[in-house]
Motif scaffolding. Sequence first.
Motif, PDB file in Angstrom:
ATOM      1  N   UNK A 174       0.793  -1.226   0.000  1.00 52.24           N
ATOM      2  CA  UNK A 174       0.000   0.000   0.000  1.00 52.24           C
ATOM      3  C   UNK A 174       0.819   1.267   0.000  1.00 52.24           C
ATOM      4  N   UNK A 175       2.144   1.159   0.159  1.00 54.86           N
ATOM      5  CA  UNK A 175       3.012   2.336   0.192  1.00 54.86           C
ATOM      6  C   UNK A 175       4.169   2.211  -0.801  1.00 54.86           C
ATOM      7  N   UNK A 176       3.970   1.396  -1.832  1.00 54.99           N
ATOM      8  CA  UNK A 176       5.035   1.147  -2.799  1.00 54.99           C
ATOM      9  C   UNK A 176       5.035   2.263  -3.841  1.00 54.99           C
ATOM     10  N   UNK A 177       6.221   2.717  -4.214  1.00 63.08           N
ATOM     11  CA  UNK A 177       6.338   3.733  -5.244  1.00 63.08           C
ATOM     12  C   UNK A 177       5.754   3.222  -6.558  1.00 63.08           C
ATOM     13  N   UNK A 178       5.142   4.138  -7.354  1.00 62.57           N
ATOM     14  CA  UNK A 178       4.567   3.751  -8.647  1.00 62.57           C
ATOM     15  C   UNK A 178       5.608   3.134  -9.568  1.00 62.57           C
ATOM     16  N   UNK A 179       6.815   3.666  -9.542  1.00 65.89           N
ATOM     17  CA  UNK A 179       7.881   3.124 -10.394  1.00 65.89           C
ATOM     18  C   UNK A 179       8.228   1.688 -10.001  1.00 65.89           C
ATOM     19  N   UNK A 180       8.199   1.413  -8.679  1.00 65.14           N
ATOM     20  CA  UNK A 180       8.480   0.055  -8.206  1.00 65.14           C
ATOM     21  C   UNK A 180       7.366  -0.899  -8.620  1.00 65.14           C
ATOM     22  N   UNK A 181       6.105  -0.450  -8.521  1.00 65.88           N
ATOM     23  CA  UNK A 181       4.968  -1.281  -8.946  1.00 65.88           C
ATOM     24  C   UNK A 181       5.054  -1.614 -10.432  1.00 65.88           C
ATOM     25  N   UNK A 183       7.708  -1.962 -12.292  1.00 70.69           N
ATOM     26  CA  UNK A 183       8.747  -2.972 -12.501  1.00 70.69           C
ATOM     27  C   UNK A 183       8.258  -4.337 -12.043  1.00 70.69           C
ATOM     28  N   UNK A 184       7.571  -4.385 -10.917  1.00 71.08           N
ATOM     29  CA  UNK A 184       7.070  -5.661 -10.397  1.00 71.08           C
ATOM     30  C   UNK A 184       6.001  -6.254 -11.323  1.00 71.08           C
ATOM     31  N   UNK A 185       5.163  -5.399 -11.881  1.00 72.28           N
ATOM     32  CA  UNK A 185       4.147  -5.891 -12.816  1.00 72.28           C
ATOM     33  C   UNK A 185       4.785  -6.423 -14.100  1.00 72.28           C
ATOM     34  N   UNK A 186       5.859  -5.780 -14.538  1.00 72.62           N
ATOM     35  CA  UNK A 186       6.579  -6.287 -15.710  1.00 72.62           C
ATOM     36  C   UNK A 186       7.151  -7.671 -15.412  1.00 72.62           C
ATOM     37  N   UNK A 187       7.697  -7.835 -14.205  1.00 67.48           N
ATOM     38  CA  UNK A 187       8.247  -9.127 -13.792  1.00 67.48           C
ATOM     39  C   UNK A 187       7.144 -10.176 -13.763  1.00 67.48           C
ATOM     40  N   UNK A 188       5.958  -9.815 -13.267  1.00 69.15           N
ATOM     41  CA  UNK A 188       4.845 -10.762 -13.205  1.00 69.15           C
ATOM     42  C   UNK A 188       4.441 -11.205 -14.601  1.00 69.15           C
ATOM     43  N   UNK A 189       4.400 -10.257 -15.547  1.00 69.86           N
ATOM     44  CA  UNK A 189       4.002 -10.588 -16.919  1.00 69.86           C
ATOM     45  C   UNK A 189       5.022 -11.483 -17.605  1.00 69.86           C
ATOM     46  N   UNK A 196       6.098 -15.965  -8.816  1.00 72.82           N
ATOM     47  CA  UNK A 196       6.565 -14.879  -7.946  1.00 72.82           C
ATOM     48  C   UNK A 196       6.606 -15.332  -6.488  1.00 72.82           C
ATOM     49  N   UNK A 197       7.515 -14.803  -5.741  1.00 71.62           N
ATOM     50  CA  UNK A 197       7.593 -15.126  -4.321  1.00 71.62           C
ATOM     51  C   UNK A 197       6.446 -14.451  -3.575  1.00 71.62           C
ATOM     52  N   UNK A 198       6.183 -14.949  -2.385  1.00 69.47           N
ATOM     53  CA  UNK A 198       5.117 -14.370  -1.561  1.00 69.47           C
ATOM     54  C   UNK A 198       5.393 -12.903  -1.252  1.00 69.47           C
ATOM     55  N   UNK A 199       6.661 -12.568  -0.975  1.00 74.19           N
ATOM     56  CA  UNK A 199       7.015 -11.194  -0.622  1.00 74.19           C
ATOM     57  C   UNK A 199       6.726 -10.229  -1.761  1.00 74.19           C
ATOM     58  N   UNK A 200       6.951 -10.685  -3.011  1.00 72.57           N
ATOM     59  CA  UNK A 200       6.668  -9.842  -4.174  1.00 72.57           C
ATOM     60  C   UNK A 200       5.172  -9.719  -4.387  1.00 72.57           C
ATOM     61  N   UNK A 201       4.458 -10.846  -4.278  1.00 70.78           N
ATOM     62  CA  UNK A 201       3.007 -10.846  -4.489  1.00 70.78           C
ATOM     63  C   UNK A 201       2.288  -9.902  -3.537  1.00 70.78           C
ATOM     64  N   UNK A 202       2.742  -9.848  -2.291  1.00 72.79           N
ATOM     65  CA  UNK A 202       2.016  -9.033  -1.309  1.00 72.79           C
ATOM     66  C   UNK A 202       2.158  -7.542  -1.576  1.00 72.79           C
ATOM     67  N   UNK A 203       3.135  -7.179  -2.389  1.00 72.76           N
ATOM     68  CA  UNK A 203       3.324  -5.763  -2.712  1.00 72.76           C
ATOM     69  C   UNK A 203       2.454  -5.312  -3.873  1.00 72.76           C
ATOM     70  N   UNK A 204       1.984  -6.258  -4.714  1.00 75.20           N
ATOM     71  CA  UNK A 204       1.193  -5.930  -5.896  1.00 75.20           C
ATOM     72  C   UNK A 204      -0.278  -5.697  -5.561  1.00 75.20           C
TER      73      UNK A 204
END
Length: 204
Positions: A174-181, A183-189, A196-204
């Motif tokens: 809920x407090x992740x920078x838009x730029x970080x989100x 990058x994470x969405x690109x990784x998911x795609x 994806x690991x649990x730690x990454x999933x919980x940030x999306x």
Amino acid sequence: MRYAPLREKQITEIMRMKGIRTVSDLTTENICIAFDIDLHFEPRRSRCIFEDDFAVVILDSRLPRLQQRGKFFHELSHIIAHVGDQKRLNEPFKDLQETQAYWISLYTSMPRYLFEPAAIKYQSIQKLQQIFDLPEDMIIARFESIKRERKRQEFQYKMARSESKRRPKSLQPGQVYDSTLSILNQLKNQVGEERLSYEVKRLL
């Protein structure tokens, strides 16, 4: 010791290493044994002479007993914290050493690990004066030094907490920078959400 400055923490460690565990260990005789000090009483100004392997403290025999105690811890502070002969120093350095010795004498004569429990228990300047066998002005100065340090550090903690709340945390849900989100969405795609690991999933 949460609120203690670095110098006080260093002095506390020295006192503990010398076996100062209780208020009864703070007698002049016991301190002389612990720090290998040769003590003399003479009708002249209090002073100390010390080298690496010996120390002599001369206390003014004309002073009242409690004042002698205060002077003793002042001279002990020179022995612990300073090197060389003050006679060879210029006046600004002498003044600096005297100021340092004054504050250190509060740490040596009333180590916080002994002073604070007694202060909490009795809450009386007169009672603490009896317990530590020191002049009233030293007891009051010790109280004030602890209060100032508490206020200073509490202010610093408050500022740090305020700064922490003001700045978004980039790795909290809920407090992740838009730029970080992004990058994470690109990784998911690219690799698939199931990989994806649990730690990454919980940030999306």
